[in-house]
Scaffold this motif. Structure first.
Motif, PDB file in Angstrom:
ATOM      1  N   PHE A  51       0.369  -1.380   0.125  1.00 35.64           N
ATOM      2  CA  PHE A  51       0.301  -0.004   0.262  1.00 35.64           C
ATOM      3  C   PHE A  51       0.975   0.998   0.074  1.00 35.64           C
ATOM      4  O   PHE A  51       0.007   2.082  -1.027  1.00 35.64           O
ATOM      5  CB  PHE A  51      -0.968  -0.109   1.390  1.00 35.64           C
ATOM      6  N   PRO A  52       1.786   1.512   0.947  1.00 33.97           N
ATOM      7  CA  PRO A  52       2.304   2.535   1.015  1.00 33.97           C
ATOM      8  C   PRO A  52       3.243   3.542  -0.369  1.00 33.97           C
ATOM      9  O   PRO A  52       3.393   4.176  -0.953  1.00 33.97           O
ATOM     10  CB  PRO A  52       3.575   2.553   2.350  1.00 33.97           C
ATOM     11  N   ASP A  53       4.420   1.617  -0.431  1.00 37.24           N
ATOM     12  CA  ASP A  53       4.468   2.388  -1.889  1.00 37.24           C
ATOM     13  C   ASP A  53       3.867   2.715  -3.498  1.00 37.24           C
ATOM     14  O   ASP A  53       4.061   3.436  -4.222  1.00 37.24           O
ATOM     15  CB  ASP A  53       5.336   0.501  -1.899  1.00 37.24           C
ATOM     16  N   VAL A  54       2.664   1.750  -3.309  1.00 41.27           N
ATOM     17  CA  VAL A  54       1.527   1.964  -4.426  1.00 41.27           C
ATOM     18  C   VAL A  54       1.555   3.961  -4.269  1.00 41.27           C
ATOM     19  O   VAL A  54       1.121   4.239  -5.689  1.00 41.27           O
ATOM     20  CB  VAL A  54       0.404   1.298  -4.646  1.00 41.27           C
ATOM     21  N   VAL A  55       0.418   3.673  -3.379  1.00 41.00           N
ATOM     22  CA  VAL A  55       0.581   5.530  -2.867  1.00 41.00           C
ATOM     23  C   VAL A  55       1.596   5.918  -2.947  1.00 41.00           C
ATOM     24  O   VAL A  55       1.289   7.456  -3.782  1.00 41.00           O
ATOM     25  CB  VAL A  55       0.295   5.614  -1.537  1.00 41.00           C
ATOM     26  N   ASN A  56       3.221   6.201  -3.313  1.00 41.55           N
ATOM     27  CA  ASN A  56       4.274   7.047  -2.774  1.00 41.55           C
ATOM     28  C   ASN A  56       3.844   7.583  -4.971  1.00 41.55           C
ATOM     29  O   ASN A  56       4.693   8.079  -5.096  1.00 41.55           O
ATOM     30  CB  ASN A  56       5.222   6.467  -3.125  1.00 41.55           C
ATOM     31  N   CYS A  57       3.460   6.180  -5.659  1.00 45.17           N
ATOM     32  CA  CYS A  57       3.807   6.258  -6.774  1.00 45.17           C
ATOM     33  C   CYS A  57       2.486   7.295  -7.787  1.00 45.17           C
ATOM     34  O   CYS A  57       2.643   7.640  -8.524  1.00 45.17           O
ATOM     35  CB  CYS A  57       3.807   4.798  -7.829  1.00 45.17           C
ATOM     36  N   MET A  58       1.681   8.203  -6.784  1.00 44.55           N
ATOM     37  CA  MET A  58       0.665   8.627  -6.821  1.00 44.55           C
ATOM     38  C   MET A  58       1.265  10.542  -7.216  1.00 44.55           C
ATOM     39  O   MET A  58       0.319  10.558  -8.259  1.00 44.55           O
ATOM     40  CB  MET A  58      -0.477   9.364  -5.993  1.00 44.55           C
ATOM     41  N   GLN A  59       2.438  11.113  -6.990  1.00 46.21           N
ATOM     42  CA  GLN A  59       3.492  11.653  -7.392  1.00 46.21           C
ATOM     43  C   GLN A  59       3.547  11.706  -8.892  1.00 46.21           C
ATOM     44  O   GLN A  59       4.737  11.234  -8.918  1.00 46.21           O
ATOM     45  CB  GLN A  59       4.067  12.036  -6.345  1.00 46.21           C
ATOM     46  N   THR A  60       2.542  11.734  -9.555  1.00 47.88           N
ATOM     47  CA  THR A  60       2.979  11.550 -11.036  1.00 47.88           C
ATOM     48  C   THR A  60       2.211  12.478 -11.702  1.00 47.88           C
ATOM     49  O   THR A  60       1.293  12.587 -11.418  1.00 47.88           O
ATOM     50  CB  THR A  60       3.441   9.911 -11.556  1.00 47.88           C
ATOM     51  N   ASP A  61       2.920  12.788 -13.482  1.00 44.94           N
ATOM     52  CA  ASP A  61       1.756  13.591 -14.282  1.00 44.94           C
ATOM     53  C   ASP A  61       1.488  12.371 -15.083  1.00 44.94           C
ATOM     54  O   ASP A  61       0.541  12.786 -15.997  1.00 44.94           O
ATOM     55  CB  ASP A  61       3.534  14.765 -14.920  1.00 44.94           C
ATOM     56  N   ASN A  62       1.966  11.196 -15.218  1.00 47.30           N
ATOM     57  CA  ASN A  62       1.263  10.679 -16.354  1.00 47.30           C
ATOM     58  C   ASN A  62       0.184   9.673 -15.899  1.00 47.30           C
ATOM     59  O   ASN A  62       0.065   9.563 -14.714  1.00 47.30           O
ATOM     60  CB  ASN A  62       2.437   9.035 -16.287  1.00 47.30           C
TER      61      ASN A  62
END
Length: 948
Positions: A51-62
């Motif tokens: 969960f925490p690792d996937v949520v970190n991927c939210m910071q993206t423009d893609n």
């Protein structure tokens, strides 16, 4: 390469590898890793540890990566609510992203995360998105409000989102309008008394403007919303119809059906002599015909809806018979539905065409379809008199084919033709008798036996034919046994010398060797009749049969009206109201066509919540759960212990008048089933108690009505005018109109019985089905003299509330059966709830206050009573005439507040606050009750009493 590769991996240390990949610096690697996570999640693996690792991927423009992360978030937020809060900041940030697609994606995902902890953080971003400059974001936010309301309704109301939604109805973009309407409709369905969609001519105009430019789903939402509006007059109705009509040519069948629903509803308000009315009828036919060129599943839905439309307005499709002719490759469900509509549209003008088709169908290979086709020929004969002869000759041709199931169906329908046209076609009996041996189905055997018994004097070997059936008497079905018993008794009465042995044999088989109570009852009645008074037996058993009516399978008018309001929904396919198949009462609204409307909201209230254990003084009226609970609560039932015994003269009427063994005495021996009254479910044992209710006014029921020294009944009790309950054409010449009244604490049903037939009517009796408040006759129906042709008799029937209880739809529905010497007739009517307001319904002030506080606020319903030109004192006096008691009155800023209480016969208390503003003809009524299902009907009583 496709995305299937993500689903093929089965490595053990996968989670750790994915964790490393998710934290990679390379964007492509990250995206690949999230896709693998989503694939694992899809096949049911638990990847919540990431969960925490996937949520970190939210910071993206893609955008693609963001969509995948949001998908993961929706799935796991419920099981990881504390972790999900980490994502809130990103949502807030995304809601201010310059890209409208990302803003919309954020707000859509927010609505799908059903976690209470998070919802309050989402209010600010949602508020911004509702006022966003981009319509795509606004339309997404509108739907999000409905989702949020489902999670936390109070929060949505406190934050003022509902008002913002209402403002969006005036939005410049049609899709935003459509989604706002969809969201408000969704919320209004779960809160029927909220009056969210306050439709007025201005709002309707905005919706109609948006209608032309919406997507098809948007159009459906708007049309369904329009269908809930009641126009002020026929001009407004015509104007709406004109603007909705272009939707009939839409390519999407759901849009077409929604448009048909609106037009069918608003046509009710158009005068039939208006030119536009005729034009509209012509415009409705082509779109319905076009629907039949779709694939079979859509055809079936269209045909089920057309079936309803044809019953309401046959003139729409009367010239379109050919499109309902069956094609060879139609599936069976489409064939049977088309056949049904063909019979409904059959008339003198097209009968030749229809019969030629039906004869063709009768030679098909599909057995079910052939049976229905043969039956249809019989129904045509009964419906169109001019075609009867042609139908009979067609049926005889079919019998000559010697196909077993065709012969059997033909005999069943010929029996009905004999009933409809006596002494006309009996010459075909010889042909029928030739096929006696091939009959193996109970219905066909019973029909043949009825024909032999009815026309025994024309059949030389009738006794031999019936004797052949008697050999396997105990192996026959009940239907055949009953028919055989009656037929042999008829034969004996026509040829007594030759058939004495036969009749004795059948009577002993029916009474001594049978376990079936219906058969034994009928056997004993015949035995006693024949042994005591053969002349009377002849008059009873060989009495002239009433003619049968043409359409026996039409949907009951009030149900048909409700189904017309649900065209294009599942209700119109099932031909059942939504309440019959939607669990719980949430979201189920009962709709009526406009002329019958005129009350406020007609939806059921939400489920009754159990009230909490709040500390209230002991004087509070106890909580009684839901309405059905109240009705079945033994403590609340009226005392029956002291009901006096039934007088012997009444005893005869008490033994289940409408069913069981008395069937053949009623001349009902044709249908085979002896329990014509069974549907009413009244157990004979329970009847004497109910019938004994009338003399018990001073005894057992006295304390229920408080006739001793309670509050006297004021003189001004309102009695509605009599309405037609049973038209003569549906009851073989018996016309019944009536009303209900409460006089001196006694509930009475005032009936006018009119004989519009050619023969005298006698032996009247009445019985009620189980109903919401246990209403039952408290005595027999006192029609003391025979009812001659063209004569009307007024009868007043006292009612008690100690009968069996069953919750009805609507709550105040009453199903009645009336019997006379001709037949048993059924009808339903609705009584005003004020009938059940008792005389000791005045609550103490302190008790009122405590009870009002104790009833949950969710149970409060608000209504508007319009156009009342009475001051508060006059209104209070008028209401007291119907046992609505004013407990206190106070005046605040020129507004009178009346606090009132009502008590129902089953012990339910209803509390009300009525606001009367000087000079304003509209009153505001707030009703609180532990059984909120009652509120709508109490409001109707207020309206009825104050306006008359």
């Amino acid at each position: 390469m496709t995305d299937s590769k993500y689903f093929t991996t089965t490595k053990k240390g996968e989670i750790f590898e994915l964790k490393a990949e998710l934290n990679s610096d390379k964007k492509e690697k990250k995206k690949e890793a999230v896709k693998k996570v989503i694939a694992s999640m899809t096949v049911g693996k638990d990847v919540s540890a990431l969960f925490p690792d996937v949520v970190n991927c939210m910071q993206t423009d893609n955008l693609e990566l963001k969509k995948l992360v949001y998908l993961y978030l929706m799935n796991y937020a419920k099981s990881q609510p504390d972790m999900a809060i980490m994502a809130v900041n990103t949502f807030v940030k995304d809601c201010e992203d310059p890209n409208p697609l990302i803003r919309a994606l954020a707000v859509r995902t927010m609505g799908c995360i059903r976690v209470d902890k998070i919802t309050e953080y989402l209010c600010e971003p949602l508020r911004k998105c509702l006022k966003d400059e981009d319509p795509y974001v606004r339309k997404t936010a509108a739907v999000c409000v409905a989702k949020l309301h489902d999670i936390n309704a109070q929060l949505v109301e406190d934050q003022g989102f509902l008002d913002t939604l209402k403002d969006l109805i005036s939005d410049s973009n049609p899709m935003v309008v459509a989604n706002a309407v969809a969201a408000l409709s969704e919320i209004a369905e779960s809160h029927p008394n909220s009056n969210l969609l306050d439709l007025n001519p201005q709002t309707i105009n905005k919706l109609l403007t948006a209608l032309n430019e919406c997507t098809e789903w948007g159009q459906i939402f708007i049309l369904d919303c329009l269908a809930n509006y009641t126009p002020r007059d026929d001009r407004e109705s015509q104007s709406i119809c004109e603007r909705v009509t272009p939707r009939l040519s839409h390519a999407n069948s759901a849009v077409v059906l929604s448009a048909v629903k609106v037009l069918m509803k608003f046509m009710e308000m158009l005068p039939k002599d208006l030119d536009y009315y005729g034009t509209l009828l012509k415009k409705l036919a082509p779109p319905l015909v076009t629907l039949l060129s779709a694939e079979p599943e859509l055809q079936y839905v269209a045909l089920r809806n057309i079936n309803l439309i044809v019953q309401k307005r046959p003139e729409i499709l009367k010239h379109e018979m050919k499109v309902f002719f069956v094609k060879y490759n139609d599936p069976i469900y489409v064939k049977l539905e088309k056949l049904d509509i063909m019979i409904r549209l059959a008339s003198q003008a097209n009968i030749a065409q229809v019969l030629a088709e039906l004869k063709e169908y009768a030679t098909e290979v599909d057995v079910d379809f052939v049976r229905k086709a043969v039956r249809a020929i019989g129904r045509c004969a009964i419906k169109v008199e001019q075609s009867a002869e042609r139908c009979v000759s067609t049926l005889l041709d079919l019998i000559q084919t010697k196909v077993n199931y065709v012969v059997q169906e033909a005999i069943v329908v010929i029996k009905d033709i004999f009933r409809k046209y006596p002494n006309k076609y009996e010459s075909v009996i010889a042909t029928l008798c030739e096929n006696l041996d091939s009959l193996d189905e109970p219905e066909a055997r019973a029909a043949m036996i009825w024909i032999v018994g009815e026309y025994a004097e024309r059949i030389d070997n009738a006794d031999e034919l019936l004797e052949s059936f008697l050999e396997g008497f105990h192996d026959e079905s009940t239907q055949v046994q009953l028919q055989l018993l009656t037929a042999i008794v008829k034969l004996f009465l026509k040829k007594p010398t030759e058939t004495q042995e036969l009749v004795q044999q059948v009577l002993s088989l029916a009474t001594q060797d049978s376990d079936n109570p219906d058969l034994r009852d009928r056997g004993y009645i015949y035995w006693r009749l024949l042994s005591t008074d053969p002349v009377a037996a002849k008059e009873v058993v060989l009495a002239e049969k009433p003619l049968i009516s043409e359409e026996t399978d039409l949907i009951e008018p009030t149900l048909l009206e409700e189904l017309i309001c649900h065209i294009g929904t599942l209700a119109s396919v099932y031909h059942k109201p939504p309440s019959a198949f939607v669990e719980g009462s949430r979201g189920v609204q009962h709709r009526r066509l406009p002329p019958r409307a005129g009350s406020g909201e007609s939806a059921e209230s939400p489920d009754v919540g159990q009230s909490g254990t709040s500390e209230a003084p002991p004087a509070v009226i106890p909580s009684q759960g839901d309405l059905l609970g109240d009705l079945l609560n033994l403590d609340l039932a009226p005392p029956t212990a002291t009901v006096p015994p039934v007088q012997p003269s009444m005893q005869m009427g008490a033994m289940d008048l409408l069913g069981g063994g008395l069937d053949s005495l009623l001349g009902g021996d044709i249908g085979g089933s002896p329990s014509m009254g069974a549907g009413l479910g009244a157990a004979p044992a329970a009847m004497p108690a109910a019938l004994g209710g009338a003399p018990a006014i001073g005894g057992g029921l006295g304390d229920l009505f408080d006739l001793g020294g309670g509050v006297g009944m004021p003189t001004g009790s309102y009695v509605p005018p009599k309405t037609m309950w049973l038209p003569a054409m549906k009851a073989k010449g018996l016309e019944i109109s009536g009303t209900f009244a409460r006089r001196g604490g006694i509930i009475q049903m005032d009936l006018s019985l009119t004989n519009k037939a050619m023969s005298v009517m006698t032996d009247f009796a009445i019985q009620f089905n189980r109903n919401s408040f246990g209403l039952a006759p408290a005595g027999p129906l006192q029609v003391l003299t025979p009812l001659s042709p063209n004569q009307t008799i007024d009868v007043s029937l006292p009612l008690s509330t100690s009968g069996p209880v069953m919750k009805m739809e609507p709550l105040n529905n009453l199903q009645v059966a009336v019997k006379n010497n001709i037949d048993v007739f059924y009808f339903s009517c609705q009584y005003p709830l004020s009938l059940l307001f008792v005389e000791d319904g005045k609550m103490e002030r302190q008790v009122f206050l405590a009870t009002w506080k104790d009833i949950p606020n969710d149970n409060e319903a608000q209504f508007q009573i319009k156009d009342i030109h009475l001051n508060s004192d006059a209104a209070s006096n008028k209401l007291q005439g119907s046992n609505i008691f004013t407990i206190a009155k106070r005046t605040v800023e020129g507004q009178d507040m009346l606090y009132q209480s009502i008590k129902l016969t089953n012990g339910i208390w209803v509390l009300a606050e009525m606001r009367v503003q000087t000079g304003n003809p509209n009153y505001t009524l707030s009703i609180k009750c532990r059984a909120p299902e009652v509120s709508q009907f109490v409001y109707q009583c207020y309206e009825l009493v104050l306006k008359n």
